[in-house]
Structure formats: structure tokens, C-alpha cells
Design a protein around this motif. Sequence first.
Motif, short mmCIF file in Angstrom:
data_model
loop_
_atom_site.label_atom_id
_atom_site.label_comp_id
_atom_site.label_asym_id
_atom_site.label_seq_id
_atom_site.Cartn_x
_atom_site.Cartn_y
_atom_site.Cartn_z
N GLN A 97 0.87 -1.17 0.00
CA GLN A 97 0.00 0.00 0.00
C GLN A 97 0.91 1.22 0.00
OE1 GLN A 97 -4.00 1.82 2.19
NE2 GLN A 97 -3.10 -0.05 2.92
N ASP A 98 0.85 1.98 -1.09
CA ASP A 98 1.72 3.13 -1.30
C ASP A 98 3.17 2.70 -1.12
OD1 ASP A 98 2.82 5.77 -1.50
OD2 ASP A 98 0.88 6.59 -0.96
N LYS A 99 3.90 3.24 -0.10
CA LYS A 99 5.31 2.91 0.07
C LYS A 99 5.55 1.79 1.09
CE LYS A 99 6.98 7.49 -1.23
NZ LYS A 99 7.70 8.72 -0.81
N ASN B 88 -9.43 -7.47 -4.19
CA ASN B 88 -8.55 -6.34 -3.92
C ASN B 88 -9.36 -5.18 -3.35
OD1 ASN B 88 -5.83 -7.20 -4.98
ND2 ASN B 88 -7.10 -7.59 -6.78
N PRO B 89 -9.63 -5.20 -2.04
CA PRO B 89 -10.35 -4.09 -1.41
C PRO B 89 -9.62 -2.77 -1.63
CG PRO B 89 -10.12 -5.93 0.10
CD PRO B 89 -9.25 -6.23 -1.07
N ASP B 90 -10.36 -1.69 -1.62
CA ASP B 90 -9.75 -0.38 -1.84
C ASP B 90 -8.75 -0.05 -0.74
OD1 ASP B 90 -11.26 0.07 -4.11
OD2 ASP B 90 -12.87 1.11 -3.02
N PRO B 91 -7.65 0.64 -1.10
CA PRO B 91 -6.72 1.15 -0.07
C PRO B 91 -7.45 2.12 0.86
CG PRO B 91 -5.78 1.34 -2.28
CD PRO B 91 -7.22 0.99 -2.46
N ILE B 92 -6.86 2.36 2.03
CA ILE B 92 -7.51 3.24 3.01
C ILE B 92 -6.67 4.48 3.31
CG2 ILE B 92 -8.81 1.36 4.07
CD1 ILE B 92 -6.70 1.44 6.35
#
Length: 375
Positions: free
Chosen positions: A66-68, A169-173
Motif C-alpha cells: 500500500q503506497d510505500k 482487492n479491497p480499496d486502499p484506506i
Amino acid sequence: MSEQLKKMFPKAQDFLPINGTDYVEFYVGNAKQAAHFYKTAFGFQSLAYSGLETGDSTKTSYVLVQDKIRIVLTTPMSGNTEIEEHITKHGDGVKVIALWVDDATKAWEETTKRGARSYMEPTKIEDENGLVIRSGIHTYGDTVHVFVERKNYNGIFLPGFEKWESSYNPDPIGLKYIDHMVGNVGWNEMNVWEDFYRDVMGFANLITFDDKDISTQYTALMSKVMTNGNGRIKFPINEPAEGAKKSQIEEYLEFYNGPGCQHIAIATDDIIDTVKKMQERGVEFLHVPKTYYDTVLDRVGEIDEDIIKLRDLSILVDRDEEGYLLQIFTKPVEDRPTLFFEIIQRKGAQSFGKGNFKALFEAIEAEQQRRGTLI
């Protein structure tokens, strides 16, 4: 080659340049189920996989991103292995805090010649996507630092892993990067590990909290925050202090059976939205008394956020000379009262929420009381 990062802390030495956190590896009893949890509850995405299908018959690993942030969830495929022993002793927990470097061989040489105990000599692994060099040293307890040099690699994660395709693949938060990772160590060991990070890894002491800073009616602890030169890596080190009852650090050490990573603080740009989504997905957070919010603005001054929304979510606020921060802590994410997460949003502040310590630790003590460990 990574960009040259600006040195933020002059007291830190430069013999071990670190670009950031490469990944955090958890040893877990069931990697498939743990991966589902972190995807569902924390919004991580499928990245890579290693196991029987990739030719590894000893362990299975799922890599999430998730991102970095990259986390690796690893489970043993048989008993009588280092991984199985780690899980039996500690429960699910952090084994590897991997650090991204430009030269993993030099990182190992510089740290071992200064007294670090080797975990992994410089080792080359390669596939059709290039070459990775890794090396490693031991830190507190059974935790290790692995140095990862990947400047000559363009694969999905590491050689031996394949892309993990998933229809779920649930959405990032909104989780962005790891802000800091906290280690709990035993009685009178904090200064030992301060010396380790200063002398062996070239870190500097950013801030110190004693038992007067971090105490309640019942419990106390002490903490020193260590940082590398560019500020990308921050490791607070906690030890117990004398109190009337068993502190959260003592509880951790008892159930983890020794020192280890207590919590991972993850940054977000919108803590209200992130925490709402986590709550909707079943993550449980510590709750401070509502009276905390009666005086918080008197202490921290004007902020951008609606205090009612912060109160409803139990998000804490603190201020230092450079700005303010918002933070909240999950309840333990394992069955043992060990590992938890912090969600943090910095609006200039570079500190760690000293003004929230009392309210936070009273909330933790309330949980200890329910568990029967506040004795």
C-alpha cells in the motif's frame, strides 16, 4: 541508484546510509488468512507470492503493498524450523525489519565490525529480472535487520517470488509509509540498545522520555527515540519502569516471551477518513475518556479538524514547536496482547505525542484490567 537524501540529524553518523524501510516480514501461523486480514482490514493490495508453486517447499510468503509500505507474511510448511519455533515462542509477530540500502555488503561490513551479530552474510539472489544482494544483523530479541540492495533489480519483489494475481482487492484506506517502529526491551536494556543503534548503526538519539513523562497512577515506562541521519528510519526503544502495577511493556514481554516489535506507526494524509474506513472493516481502536476532548484545544490551540469528529473516533491530538499531529492506536491485532498499530497524521509536528501519553496509557490499562494482567 537512489537519490541522495538530505541529512536531517547532524549527530547521526554516515557510515550506514539508509534510503527507507524496504519491507517488514511477519512470521505467522497461517499466511493465507493473515494476508486476507491485512487486505480486508488495512486496505493492502496483493503484490507477490512465494511457496510450493515457485519451488519453495519450506515456507510460504505473501507480499502486500500500500503506497510505500510492503509487508511480507510468512508461514512454515513443516515443523522444527526457525519460523515454527519463532511462532511457538512469540505468536504471530515481526521477525524482519528490512532496510533499503545502496550497498548491502558495505552495510553488513560496517555494522559487524562495530559489534553487530551477523544474521546473514551478503548473499546474491538473481533471476531474469536482475540481481538483489541481501545481508542481515540481529537486533533486540529474535528480531533482525536485513539490508536490501535492489538497484540492479526490476522484478515484482525479490527473486523467488512471482506476481500474486487476486480477484479480491479491497480499496486502499490511505496508508502512506511507515513513520516509526517501536521495540520493547527488558528491564535496564533501553540504554544498551541506544548504544547499539548509535555505535553499530550510526543513529542519533532524537528524544528521551523518562518515567515522569510516561506514567500513570499505576504504571510507568521509559523510552528513547533513535533516528538515522535523514530521518527516514525512527526506532523508539521502550523499557519497563517501576510502578504500582504491571505495565504494558511488562505484559508484552511476558506474552511475547522476550523483546520484540511492539507497534508499527503508519502515516496517513487524512486520519479521519482512514480511521473511519478501518472501523468499518472491523479494526478495533483504543478509546480515551471523552473528557480528554474538553480541554484538548486549550492545550494544542487551533487545528484544522472538527473536534467532534476526532472525539467520535477517539483520535488524539498533540502539538510541538513545528506543528501538530493526530494519532490513534489499535487494540492488539494478535490473540496475545503484543503487536498493535498506530495511525498518525503529521501536520508539521516531528514529535511523538507526549501530551497524549497519560490518556493513552490509562486507556491501555483499562484493556489490561479486562485481560486480568493489571496486577
